[in-house]
Scaffold this active site. Structure first.
Site, PDB file in Angstrom:
ATOM      1  N   HIS A   1       6.979 -56.342  23.897  1.00  0.00           N
ATOM      2  CA  HIS A   1       8.023 -56.577  22.908  1.00  0.00           C
ATOM      3  C   HIS A   1       8.134 -58.042  22.492  1.00  0.00           C
ATOM      4  O   HIS A   1       8.899 -58.369  21.572  1.00  0.00           O
ATOM      5  CB  HIS A   1       9.374 -56.105  23.452  1.00  0.00           C
ATOM      6  CG  HIS A   1      10.299 -55.570  22.401  1.00  0.00           C
ATOM      7  ND1 HIS A   1       9.942 -55.424  21.080  1.00  0.00           N
ATOM      8  CD2 HIS A   1      11.595 -55.138  22.469  1.00  0.00           C
ATOM      9  CE1 HIS A   1      10.945 -54.943  20.396  1.00  0.00           C
ATOM     10  NE2 HIS A   1      11.964 -54.762  21.210  1.00  0.00           N
ATOM     11  N   ARG A   2       7.373 -58.924  23.127  1.00  0.00           N
ATOM     12  CA  ARG A   2       7.358 -60.318  22.678  1.00  0.00           C
ATOM     13  C   ARG A   2       6.622 -60.453  21.347  1.00  0.00           C
ATOM     14  O   ARG A   2       6.965 -61.320  20.525  1.00  0.00           O
ATOM     15  CB  ARG A   2       6.664 -61.215  23.718  1.00  0.00           C
ATOM     16  CG  ARG A   2       7.387 -61.338  25.044  1.00  0.00           C
ATOM     17  CD  ARG A   2       6.579 -62.131  26.046  1.00  0.00           C
ATOM     18  NE  ARG A   2       5.286 -61.491  26.340  1.00  0.00           N
ATOM     19  CZ  ARG A   2       4.380 -61.984  27.194  1.00  0.00           C
ATOM     20  NH1 ARG A   2       4.627 -63.139  27.799  1.00  0.00           N
ATOM     21  NH2 ARG A   2       3.256 -61.348  27.420  1.00  0.00           N
TER      22      ARG A   2
END
Length: 492
Positions: free
Chosen positions: A463-464
């Site tokens: 999710h970065r």
């Protein structure tokens, strides 16, 4: 020829082969199997052993020709990279080099006195020869005094008498050998044993100080340790040839004995590497997992048709092949997901290629080899690559290079009868797709409830660098292709 010149010649003859780094900066490897033994002839490039790294099993070829002089470690021993594991006499025609790895003894500071009468029977005739140097004990210098062989012989005789007395049930006192002062001998009280023997003793919970040595020069052998372990596990009513281990908790044994309720297995090799990688991934990359259930009836029909296609004869054609093709199509339509997070340089690395990893369960544990440049392969090429990957993994012959450089991965949990899961990313990768089992279930198709072949897909992503919208698009596109595989053509 002087002693120094002799030493130099012997050192040039006996070559050491060190444990190499067989891939990706690995620091150690376990020796699984030796294919040679001392005295065997070897040639340059001949495979001499098989080792298991943290990633795969690899065969090691020897880089020179000669006769095997010594195997430094036993099978089952984990050895650091750069440590010599085998020595080879590259000039056997010049005669024997002796048991001390090729280096002759340094000249004594003064001539050794003649042994007392009767000492030759105990090996006194060998006094002038240098004894084998054990790893960790160093080399005796001219200024270091040796323990006289008479004392070693007396101690061995005393130990034998003690064992015999205990076996006979007698209480015959044992007369200890008179102590002889030994100067500069820090290891005099430490039992003599090679590193593999010490490891075996540790695994079996045996105190080496309680083991009666039978090896030359008072060295404890593997057989001595096993005998001590067998005696320790024998019923109390039976005589034991060696004292039982001390009361401290023993180290975990590789295999438990019959009747125990627990079994302990050392964490090493592929299992150890997998655990470390999963922990690193789980606590470094923030995982998000999304799910979708899809009707794959048309895909399953296409699989059956492709199996009969002459163009794919002899190739591995199964649902996983079309899932891989659908996933690659979704990545091509959403290339931003094919990236990596570079923490050190604070950059997102977008990749113009897809190395597709396929998670494979093997006897040594889970490995994830990848198909290089999978995005550029046709369906037959992808089928061939997938078949080779699976076959190599099952044989335990996957190389570290085959597992390096992956960008995304597919894990087929459906083969185990599982609907789906929340897979953990391979370190350095952006996404992993879980493919669940395909099963018949009621499904609304063209306005009517019918039995259809359905599966569930789960996509975990970092999710970065992958937000919810991008992850959802990739998962939805993959599902859309599997629902209607005609899109493999229309979306190209």
């Amino acid at each position: 020829m002087t002693d120094t010149a002799t030493a130099g010649a012997a050192a040039q003859r006996v070559r050491e082969f060190k444990m190499p780094d067989v891939g990706e900066g690995l620091t150690e490897a376990e020796i699984l199997k030796w294919y040679v033994k001392p005295g065997d002839s070897v040639t340059d490039g001949q495979v001499v052993c098989e080792v298991e790294t943290a990633k795969a099993a690899v065969e090691l070829p020897i880089p020179f020709t000669g006769v095997v002089h010594e195997l430094r470690f036993d099978e089952g021993t984990t050895v650091d990279v750069g440590t010599p594991i085998i020595t080879v006499d590259t000039d056997p025609a010049a005669g024997p080099v002796g048991p001390d790895r090729g280096a002759p003894a340094a000249p004594a500071a003064e001539p050794a006195p003649a042994p007392p009468a009767g000492d030759e029977a105990e090996g006194g005739a060998e006094e002038g020869k240098r004894q084998p140097v054990l790893v960790g004990y160093g080399v005796a210098t001219g200024s270091t005094k040796r323990r006289p062989r008479k004392q070693a012989a007396a101690q061995a005789q005393a130990a034998q008498s003690a064992v015999q007395a205990e076996l006979n049930g007698t209480s015959t006192p044992v007369v200890e050998a008179p102590a002889v002062p030994v100067a500069d001998e820090p290891s005099a009280k430490r039992p003599l044993a090679k590193p593999p023997v010490r490891k075996l003793a540790k695994d079996l919970g045996i105190d080496l100080a309680t083991v009666v040595p039978t090896g030359e020069g008072g060295i404890i052998t593997r057989e001595d340790v096993r005998a001590a372990a067998a005696a320790a596990s024998a019923p109390a009513a039976e005589p034991t040839p060696t004292p039982a281990p001390r009361a401290e908790a023993p180290a975990p044994a590789p295999v438990s004995s019959t009747g125990e309720r627990e079994r302990r297995v050392p964490i090493k090799g592929v299992r150890k590497a997998t655990a470390q990688a999963m922990v690193t991934s789980a606590f470094t990359a923030p995982h998000v997992t999304e799910f979708v259930t899809v009707d794959v009836t048309r895909t399953m029909k296409l699989v059956r048709e492709l199996k009969e296609d002459p163009e794919l004869a002899g190739l591995r054609v199964n649902p996983l092949l079309l899932v891989a093709k659908a996933f690659l199509t979704a990545i091509r339509r959403n290339p931003e997901i094919n990236a990596a997070w570079d923490e050190e340089n604070q950059e997102i690395v977008h990749k113009e290629y897809v190395n597709l990893g396929i998670a494979a369960a093997t006897p040594r544990g889970l490995i994830v080899p990848n198909i290089k440049d999978a995005h550029a392969k046709t369906l037959p090429e992808l089928a061939r690559a997938l078949g080779e990957l699976v076959a190599t993994a099952k044989e335990g012959r996957t190389s570290p290079a085959d597992m390096a450089g992956g960008t995304v991965t597919i894990t087929n949990v459906g083969v185990f009868g599982v609907d789906t899961g929340t897979p953990i990313l391979n370190p350095g990768e952006s996404a992993i797709l879980a493919f669940g089992q395909v099963k018949l279930q009621p499904w609304v198709h063209k306005g009517k409830v019918k039995p259809r072949q359905v599966t569930t897909l789960a996509l975990s992503f970092d999710h970065r660098l992958v937000d919810g919208e991008l992850g959802s698009k990739v998962l939805a596109d993959t599902a859309a292709v599997l629902e209607n595989p005609r899109r493999l053509i229309t979306w190209n």
